[in-house]
Motif scaffolding. Structure first.
Motif, PDB file in Angstrom:
ATOM      1  N   SER A 238       0.809  -1.218   0.000  1.00 49.70           N
ATOM      2  CA  SER A 238       0.000   0.000   0.000  1.00 49.70           C
ATOM      3  C   SER A 238       0.841   1.267   0.000  1.00 49.70           C
ATOM      4  O   SER A 238       0.328   2.336  -0.344  1.00 49.70           O
ATOM      5  CB  SER A 238      -0.942   0.007   1.207  1.00 49.70           C
TER       6      SER A 238
ATOM      7  N   TYR B 229       0.786   3.179  -3.313  1.00 53.20           N
ATOM      8  CA  TYR B 229      -0.314   4.026  -3.769  1.00 53.20           C
ATOM      9  C   TYR B 229      -0.900   4.913  -2.679  1.00 53.20           C
ATOM     10  O   TYR B 229      -1.590   5.897  -2.982  1.00 53.20           O
ATOM     11  CB  TYR B 229      -1.439   3.181  -4.395  1.00 53.20           C
TER      12      TYR B 229
ATOM     13  N   GLU C 156       0.746   8.483  -2.787  1.00 51.58           N
ATOM     14  CA  GLU C 156       0.325   9.134  -4.036  1.00 51.58           C
ATOM     15  C   GLU C 156      -1.110   9.623  -3.945  1.00 51.58           C
ATOM     16  O   GLU C 156      -1.453  10.692  -4.479  1.00 51.58           O
ATOM     17  CB  GLU C 156       0.473   8.174  -5.208  1.00 51.58           C
ATOM     18  N   ALA C 157      -1.974   8.856  -3.275  1.00 56.83           N
ATOM     19  CA  ALA C 157      -3.363   9.290  -3.122  1.00 56.83           C
ATOM     20  C   ALA C 157      -3.446  10.595  -2.340  1.00 56.83           C
ATOM     21  O   ALA C 157      -4.284  11.461  -2.638  1.00 56.83           O
ATOM     22  CB  ALA C 157      -4.160   8.195  -2.407  1.00 56.83           C
TER      23      ALA C 157
ATOM     24  N   VAL D 265      -6.632  -2.910  -7.578  1.00 59.02           N
ATOM     25  CA  VAL D 265      -5.714  -1.825  -7.208  1.00 59.02           C
ATOM     26  C   VAL D 265      -4.263  -2.289  -7.284  1.00 59.02           C
ATOM     27  O   VAL D 265      -3.390  -1.572  -7.797  1.00 59.02           O
ATOM     28  CB  VAL D 265      -6.044  -1.301  -5.798  1.00 59.02           C
ATOM     29  N   SER D 266      -3.973  -3.483  -6.774  1.00 66.07           N
ATOM     30  CA  SER D 266      -2.595  -3.976  -6.782  1.00 66.07           C
ATOM     31  C   SER D 266      -2.073  -4.145  -8.207  1.00 66.07           C
ATOM     32  O   SER D 266      -0.940  -3.766  -8.521  1.00 66.07           O
ATOM     33  CB  SER D 266      -2.502  -5.304  -6.025  1.00 66.07           C
TER      34      SER D 266
ATOM     35  N   ALA E  67      -1.625  -0.674  -9.720  1.00 67.08           N
ATOM     36  CA  ALA E  67      -0.450  -0.010  -9.148  1.00 67.08           C
ATOM     37  C   ALA E  67       0.836  -0.647  -9.653  1.00 67.08           C
ATOM     38  O   ALA E  67       1.818   0.051  -9.941  1.00 67.08           O
ATOM     39  CB  ALA E  67      -0.509  -0.074  -7.621  1.00 67.08           C
TER      40      ALA E  67
ATOM     41  N   THR F 116       4.536   7.537 -11.347  1.00 64.73           N
ATOM     42  CA  THR F 116       4.039   7.456  -9.975  1.00 64.73           C
ATOM     43  C   THR F 116       4.896   8.293  -9.039  1.00 64.73           C
ATOM     44  O   THR F 116       6.052   8.624  -9.338  1.00 64.73           O
ATOM     45  CB  THR F 116       4.032   6.000  -9.477  1.00 64.73           C
TER      46      THR F 116
ATOM     47  N   ASN G 265      -6.310   2.670 -14.244  1.00 66.55           N
ATOM     48  CA  ASN G 265      -5.822   3.811 -13.465  1.00 66.55           C
ATOM     49  C   ASN G 265      -6.022   3.532 -11.985  1.00 66.55           C
ATOM     50  O   ASN G 265      -7.156   3.519 -11.503  1.00 66.55           O
ATOM     51  CB  ASN G 265      -6.565   5.073 -13.883  1.00 66.55           C
ATOM     52  N   MET G 266      -4.929   3.329 -11.274  1.00 67.76           N
ATOM     53  CA  MET G 266      -5.058   2.988  -9.852  1.00 67.76           C
ATOM     54  C   MET G 266      -5.681   4.120  -9.055  1.00 67.76           C
ATOM     55  O   MET G 266      -6.387   3.895  -8.064  1.00 67.76           O
ATOM     56  CB  MET G 266      -3.694   2.621  -9.268  1.00 67.76           C
ATOM     57  N   ASN G 267      -5.444   5.378  -9.481  1.00 74.63           N
ATOM     58  CA  ASN G 267      -5.980   6.510  -8.734  1.00 74.63           C
ATOM     59  C   ASN G 267      -7.494   6.622  -8.861  1.00 74.63           C
ATOM     60  O   ASN G 267      -8.129   7.297  -8.055  1.00 74.63           O
ATOM     61  CB  ASN G 267      -5.315   7.810  -9.219  1.00 74.63           C
TER      62      ASN G 267
ATOM     63  N   VAL H  18      -8.416   3.605  -6.043  1.00 78.48           N
ATOM     64  CA  VAL H  18      -8.042   3.764  -4.634  1.00 78.48           C
ATOM     65  C   VAL H  18      -9.154   4.405  -3.800  1.00 78.48           C
ATOM     66  O   VAL H  18      -9.390   3.994  -2.657  1.00 78.48           O
ATOM     67  CB  VAL H  18      -6.723   4.556  -4.515  1.00 78.48           C
TER      68      VAL H  18
END
Length: 599
Positions: free
Chosen positions: A41, A44, A47-48, A125-126, A129, A282, A367-369, A372
């Motif tokens: 984690s 990400y 970054e969040a 998410v994993s 990311a 990232t 897109n992980m963002n 999240v």
């Protein structure tokens, strides 16, 4: 989010991970095997926070460290609380087990629903990311983000369907490389006065806002995604070596220390190097480049991040199928989720997880963002339920000391965090989780109610009367006079003396020719010819069986040629499937298939 139990645990435990070493986990192997979600984690979580605070410019980014410190305070409370869960539940379990024991069936379903959502999101998410880390290191791959995500997802799903699993010891090397790499980035970044290398890509455009409480709350709620997985160790106490409780508690504390140090260290570097969101790169990639340059060390950290995130996604494939198996055993999901293959794989759980994660990855374009914001809500629902269950646990035991206060404080804190996260992220997709959770609970309640009715019809739990024979009539649909028809009638006559052959007269068929062939054959079995009417076979046969032989046991014997294999199976007309679909709706009717192997 990963909750684990050894496979030998009873049904009321939490979901389990891939098989762990038989001799039990140590502190180090426990960290490697059970904390991948939490470790990953850090790729990400920071970054969040940055993505939200960047809206207020450099002043907003300057608040990254204070927001991270607030998250670490919450992390500390959670670690302390889950140490108490370990002591109170040495047999392991998760929010589902705690709620089932102390908070009732419906609350346990809420916990189960939150776990299902988090397992699916953990995979999406994993993988997203990990792909982002890969495309940051190799920008030429950026246009293929979705395809890379799907390829990784298909590979992990295929491996789990094949029953290929790793032990906790297999996770030690990549976990160690990742942790050492992140700590190296932090130490190298702290001792540098200037960045070793600077990312040259354009900064992501954001609308400048002033720093306000709402912006800080939004950043806090985004960064809380970094707290996923901190409960996993507390739910796998039986997997540790003796003394299990002490080892699990030490592993929990070690996880908290490592995660807290990495989060605070990376937040410090974000402020020191004035890191800001950059399209296609990232935050972790920027920090690594600033601390170590763009050489071999940079690529080691990036690829270690990719591998660890892939392994973190794989942990859900050990957890969700076992959770769905537990729920199926509790009559809350269809029983097919509890059916294992010869390789002990719960196929339906694995396929469900893969399909749902694929939908999320395609919808978010990898897109992980975008994913999240959905992650932390279910996590905090599980946290809150577990802590509330512990409060009731201590009250029932007459405990009024610091243990009760700690879990009560944790329950309030995680509940507030859940409310804040939902409110701040509602318009960014959190509404989907708010909608899905009650729908999952409602669906599981309906399934449980349906199974209750089925059990009532079955008369389960009582001693039935002695079985006795009843008059049986066997109906054999025949389409032609052939060797297959002979096999069918022979099988029927061996079961009962009352056999009736039924021929459906389809439009355009030569009934006269069939009748003459039947009379020439003369099998000494009564024949009924039925008009198809609607060009189907199943409907007329079902109506004939329904309208005749009332009060008798009715058996319909369907003979069919079984093709050799492969594509040959698409060749038959599959009239037998049509027959079965119609006949299975009739009460007191048995449908039998006689399969004749093709030469």
């Amino acid at each position: 989010m990963t909750e684990v139990l050894p496979r030998s645990e009873p049904v009321d435990g939490g979901p389990s991970e891939p098989p762990l070493p038989r001799r039990g986990l140590t502190v180090s192997t426990g960290l490697a095997g059970l904390s991948l979600d939490a470790m990953a984690s850090v790729a990400y979580g920071p970054e969040a926070i940055v993505l939200v605070l960047a809206a207020a410019g450099s002043a907003g980014l300057g608040m990254t460290l204070p927001v991270t410190l607030a998250i670490v305070v919450l992390l500390t409370v959670l670690i302390a609380s889950y140490r108490q869960v370990i002591a109170a539940f040495p047999d392991g379990g998760g929010a589902y087990a705690v709620a089932k024991t102390h908070l009732g069936h419906r609350t346990s379903l809420v916990a189960a629903a939150s776990l299902i959502v988090d397992y699916i999101l953990n995979v999406a998410v994993s993988i997203a990311a990990g792909t982002a880390a890969l495309t940051s290191a190799i920008p030429a791959l950026l246009p293929y983000t979705v395809w890379i995500c799907l390829a990784v997802l298909i590979g992990i799903t295929a491996l789990n369907l094949a029953g290929i699993r790793e032990s906790a010891r297999a996770f030690m090397a990549p976990t160690a490389v990742f942790v050492v790499g992140i700590l190296t980035v932090i130490i190298a970044g702290l001792v540098r006065d200037e960045p070793a290398s600077v990312t040259t890509a354009a900064a992501a455009v954001t609308d400048t806002r002033t720093i306000g409480i709402l912006l800080l709350l939004k950043a806090f709620s985004s960064g809380c995604a970094a707290l996923t997985g901190v409960e996993a160790i507390a739910n796998a106490v039986p997997s540790f070596e003796q003394p299990r409780v002490r080892r699990a508690q030490r592993a929990e504390v070690a996880l908290g220390v490592l995660l807290g140090v990495m989060l605070i260290g990376l937040a410090t570097l974000i402020g020191k190097f004035s890191i800001h969101p950059v399209e296609g790169t990232t935050v972790l990639s920027q920090l690594t480049e600033a601390a170590l340059g763009h050489g071999a060390a940079y690529y080691i950290v990036q690829f270690a991040t990719v591998v660890l995130l892939a392994l973190a996604a794989n942990t859900s494939y050990g957890g969700l199928p076992t959770l769905t198996k537990i729920l199926a055993d509790d009559n809350c999901l269809p029983h097919r989720f509890a059916v294992a293959t010869p390789r002990q794989v719960y196929r339906y759980g694995v396929l469900t997880l893969g399909l749902c994660a694929a939908v999320l990855l395609i919808a978010s374009e990898g897109n992980m963002n975008a994913l999240v914001p959905l992650f932390a809500i279910g996590v905090f629902v599980g946290f809150t339920i577990a802590q509330a269950g512990m409060v009731r646990h201590w009250l029932l035991r007459g405990e009024r000391g610091w243990r009760l206060a700690l879990n009560a404080f944790g329950a309030v804190l995680t509940f507030v965090a859940a409310v804040v996260t939902t409110a701040m992220k509602f318009t960014e997709g959190a509404w989907l989780i708010v909608l899905v959770l009650p729908l999952l609970v409602f669906g599981m309640e309906r399934i449980r109610s349906a199974y209750r009715k089925i059990d009532g019809t079955r008369g389960a739990g009582c001693v039935p009367a002695q079985p006795s024979p009843t008059g049986t009539v066997i109906v054999v649909p025949v389409s032609e006079v052939s060797e297959l028809s002979r096999e069918a009638l022979s099988a029927a006559l061996s079961l009962s003396h009352h056999v009736v052959a039924v021929h459906v007269c389809l439009p355009g068929a030569n009934t006269t020719a069939f009748t003459k062939a039947w009379e020439a054959w003369h099998p000494e079995v009564p024949l009924e010819i039925i008009d198809a009417g609607d060009c189907t076979v199943g409907g007329p046969v079902a109506r004939y069986v329904r309208d005749n032989f009332q009060g008798r046991r009715r058996v319909v014997l369907i003979a069919e040629v079984d093709p050799p294999s492969g594509w040959d199976r698409v060749l038959p007309s599959h009239r037998s499937d049509e027959l079965e679909r119609q006949l299975r709706r009739l009460p007191d009717t048995v449908v039998c298939h006689l399969r004749v192997q093709a030469a």
